[in-house]
Write a protein that holds these residues in place. Structure first.
Motif, mmCIF file in Angstrom:
data_model
loop_
_atom_site.group_PDB
_atom_site.id
_atom_site.type_symbol
_atom_site.label_atom_id
_atom_site.label_comp_id
_atom_site.label_asym_id
_atom_site.label_seq_id
_atom_site.Cartn_x
_atom_site.Cartn_y
_atom_site.Cartn_z
ATOM 1 N N MET A 1 0.865 -1.297 0.047
ATOM 2 C CA MET A 1 -0.031 -0.017 -0.046
ATOM 3 C C MET A 1 0.911 1.456 0.074
ATOM 4 N N ALA A 2 2.206 0.963 0.687
ATOM 5 C CA ALA A 2 3.023 2.295 0.563
ATOM 6 C C ALA A 2 3.392 2.709 -0.671
ATOM 7 N N VAL A 3 3.595 1.783 -1.330
ATOM 8 C CA VAL A 3 4.195 1.991 -3.014
ATOM 9 C C VAL A 3 2.884 2.249 -3.794
ATOM 10 N N TYR A 4 1.815 1.355 -3.697
ATOM 11 C CA TYR A 4 0.810 1.406 -4.807
ATOM 12 C C TYR A 4 0.019 2.716 -4.520
ATOM 13 N N THR A 5 -0.204 3.002 -3.331
ATOM 14 C CA THR A 5 -1.200 4.212 -3.349
ATOM 15 C C THR A 5 -0.800 5.549 -4.088
ATOM 16 N N PRO A 6 0.251 6.199 -3.609
ATOM 17 C CA PRO A 6 1.054 7.187 -4.323
ATOM 18 C C PRO A 6 1.277 6.936 -5.762
ATOM 19 N N SER A 7 1.606 5.835 -5.992
ATOM 20 C CA SER A 7 2.129 5.501 -7.548
ATOM 21 C C SER A 7 0.685 5.465 -8.258
ATOM 22 N N MET A 8 -0.286 5.048 -7.760
ATOM 23 C CA MET A 8 -1.592 5.017 -8.486
ATOM 24 C C MET A 8 -2.124 6.456 -8.513
ATOM 25 N N ALA A 9 -1.895 7.291 -7.878
ATOM 26 C CA ALA A 9 -2.286 8.703 -7.892
ATOM 27 C C ALA A 9 -1.477 9.172 -9.035
ATOM 28 N N VAL A 10 -0.350 8.976 -9.216
ATOM 29 C CA VAL A 10 0.813 9.762 -9.999
ATOM 30 C C VAL A 10 0.379 9.082 -11.300
ATOM 31 N N ALA A 11 0.097 7.810 -11.689
ATOM 32 C CA ALA A 11 -0.567 7.360 -12.937
ATOM 33 C C ALA A 11 -1.666 7.870 -13.369
ATOM 34 N N VAL A 12 -2.566 8.344 -12.336
ATOM 35 C CA VAL A 12 -3.903 8.899 -13.059
ATOM 36 C C VAL A 12 -3.670 10.504 -13.158
ATOM 37 N N LEU A 13 -2.705 10.667 -12.498
ATOM 38 C CA LEU A 13 -2.253 12.446 -12.762
ATOM 39 C C LEU A 13 -1.644 12.567 -14.165
ATOM 40 N N LEU A 14 -0.727 11.428 -14.503
ATOM 41 C CA LEU A 14 -0.133 11.319 -15.795
ATOM 42 C C LEU A 14 -1.172 11.246 -17.002
ATOM 43 N N MET A 15 -2.032 10.410 -16.717
ATOM 44 C CA MET A 15 -3.106 10.263 -17.687
ATOM 45 C C MET A 15 -3.713 11.362 -18.260
ATOM 46 N N PHE A 16 -4.179 12.439 -17.165
ATOM 47 C CA PHE A 16 -4.957 13.528 -17.432
ATOM 48 C C PHE A 16 -3.958 14.673 -18.048
ATOM 49 N N ARG A 17 -2.664 14.737 -17.522
ATOM 50 C CA ARG A 17 -1.709 15.625 -18.035
ATOM 51 C C ARG A 17 -1.258 15.442 -19.351
ATOM 52 N N TRP A 26 0.752 4.823 -19.359
ATOM 53 C CA TRP A 26 0.390 5.003 -18.155
ATOM 54 C C TRP A 26 -0.947 4.510 -17.534
ATOM 55 N N TYR A 27 -2.040 4.605 -18.724
ATOM 56 C CA TYR A 27 -3.178 3.885 -18.071
ATOM 57 C C TYR A 27 -3.379 2.424 -17.948
ATOM 58 N N PHE A 28 -2.054 1.645 -18.548
ATOM 59 C CA PHE A 28 -1.828 0.461 -18.417
ATOM 60 C C PHE A 28 -1.249 -0.013 -17.085
ATOM 61 N N ILE A 29 -0.564 0.990 -16.538
ATOM 62 C CA ILE A 29 0.019 0.955 -15.166
ATOM 63 C C ILE A 29 -1.355 1.126 -14.278
ATOM 64 N N VAL A 30 -2.200 1.859 -14.460
ATOM 65 C CA VAL A 30 -3.412 1.970 -13.789
ATOM 66 C C VAL A 30 -4.153 0.489 -13.406
ATOM 67 N N ILE A 31 -4.164 -0.070 -14.719
ATOM 68 C CA ILE A 31 -4.993 -1.483 -14.965
ATOM 69 C C ILE A 31 -3.942 -2.546 -13.977
ATOM 70 N N PHE A 32 -2.759 -2.051 -13.866
ATOM 71 C CA PHE A 32 -1.903 -3.188 -13.341
ATOM 72 C C PHE A 32 -2.305 -3.096 -11.878
ATOM 73 N N TYR A 33 -2.284 -1.755 -11.264
ATOM 74 C CA TYR A 33 -2.493 -1.727 -10.096
ATOM 75 C C TYR A 33 -3.873 -2.588 -9.498
ATOM 76 N N LEU A 34 -4.985 -2.225 -10.405
ATOM 77 C CA LEU A 34 -6.298 -2.811 -10.177
ATOM 78 C C LEU A 34 -6.102 -4.426 -10.307
ATOM 79 N N ALA A 35 -5.264 -4.908 -11.207
ATOM 80 C CA ALA A 35 -5.375 -6.353 -11.141
ATOM 81 C C ALA A 35 -4.527 -7.002 -10.273
ATOM 82 N N SER A 36 -3.826 -6.274 -9.593
ATOM 83 C CA SER A 36 -2.859 -6.515 -8.517
ATOM 84 C C SER A 36 -3.611 -6.680 -7.097
ATOM 85 N N ILE A 37 -4.933 -6.251 -6.963
ATOM 86 C CA ILE A 37 -5.763 -6.513 -5.825
ATOM 87 C C ILE A 37 -6.374 -8.023 -5.985
#
Length: 216
Positions: A1-17, A26-37
């Motif tokens: 959680m210490a790594v995934y939570t901020p990294s997920m936020a950064v990935a979403v930020l990059l998608m929009f920026r 980067w949106y595949f990184i978001v998918i990676f996090y969702l798949a890892s739960i």
């Protein structure tokens, strides 16, 4: 959680920026996090078979972005169609991985014995093929890297840094599929091996890609 939570936020930020057209990496990184739960043994087994896919797709997305940038100013032997071909093979591997994971978990629930389905074995072979394709693509694109925009050249460096870690993660996945040893078997695997040979590699790849995205 210490790594995934901020990294997920950064990935979403990059998608929009960066906008949708440039955000494939980067949106595949978001998918990676969702798949890892993981919420169940069945989902864990299925995810084990396909968790490499988003990391591969993130890499291919970044390669595609870099190649498109280079082709604005010069002709290249490497074509976007080749990257699309690898993505197609990866899609087949993803489907087979899901099918194999479902069959593996069903057999385990019914018999209490974990057997690797043929689909999972074929998916692993295709993941190996796709990794080779990514390496070949990286080498071919690097031949014309001098024509890339100054900022976009960082993508090539980030991928080159990540490829060895992606290889280690691939080896872990393949060994987990074919090995019945206690250190890699999905049901009795060593936490230390999981962390050192899989999770740390994932973290490094994500940090490198997101760090590059923040500087572009």
């Amino acid at each position: 959680m210490a790594v995934y939570t901020p990294s997920m936020a950064v990935a979403v930020l990059l998608m929009f920026r960066h906008g949708f057209n440039k955000s494939a990496g980067w949106y595949f990184i978001v998918i990676f996090y969702l798949a890892s739960i993981h919420r169940s043994l069945r989902r864990l087994i299925i995810t084990q078979s396909i968790e490499l896919s988003p990391l591969y797709l993130a890499t291919l997305g970044l390669l595609g972005r870099l190649l498109t940038d280079i082709q604005r100013t010069t002709h290249t032997a490497m074509k976007v169609k080749f990257i699309k071909f690898i993505e197609l093979i990866l899609l087949v591997a993803l489907i087979l991985g899901i099918m194999g994971g479902v069959n593996n978990s069903s057999d385990l629930i019914k018999t209490g014995v974990y057997k690797v389905a043929t689909e999972s074995k074929v998916a692993s072979a295709l993941f190996i093929f796709c990794y080779i394709g990514i390496v070949v693509s990286t080498i071919l694109i690097s031949l014309n890297a001098s024509h890339a925009s100054p900022g976009e050249k960082r993508i090539l460096l980030s991928i080159a840094v990540s490829l060895p870690f992606l290889l280690v993660r691939l080896l872990y996945s393949v060994i987990s599929t074919f090995s019945h040893g206690t250190s890699f078997n999905i049901l009795s695997r060593s936490v230390a091996v999981l962390v050192c040979v899989a999770m740390i590699e994932e973290f490094i790849i994500i940090i490198v890609y997101e760090g590059t995205g923040l500087t572009l």
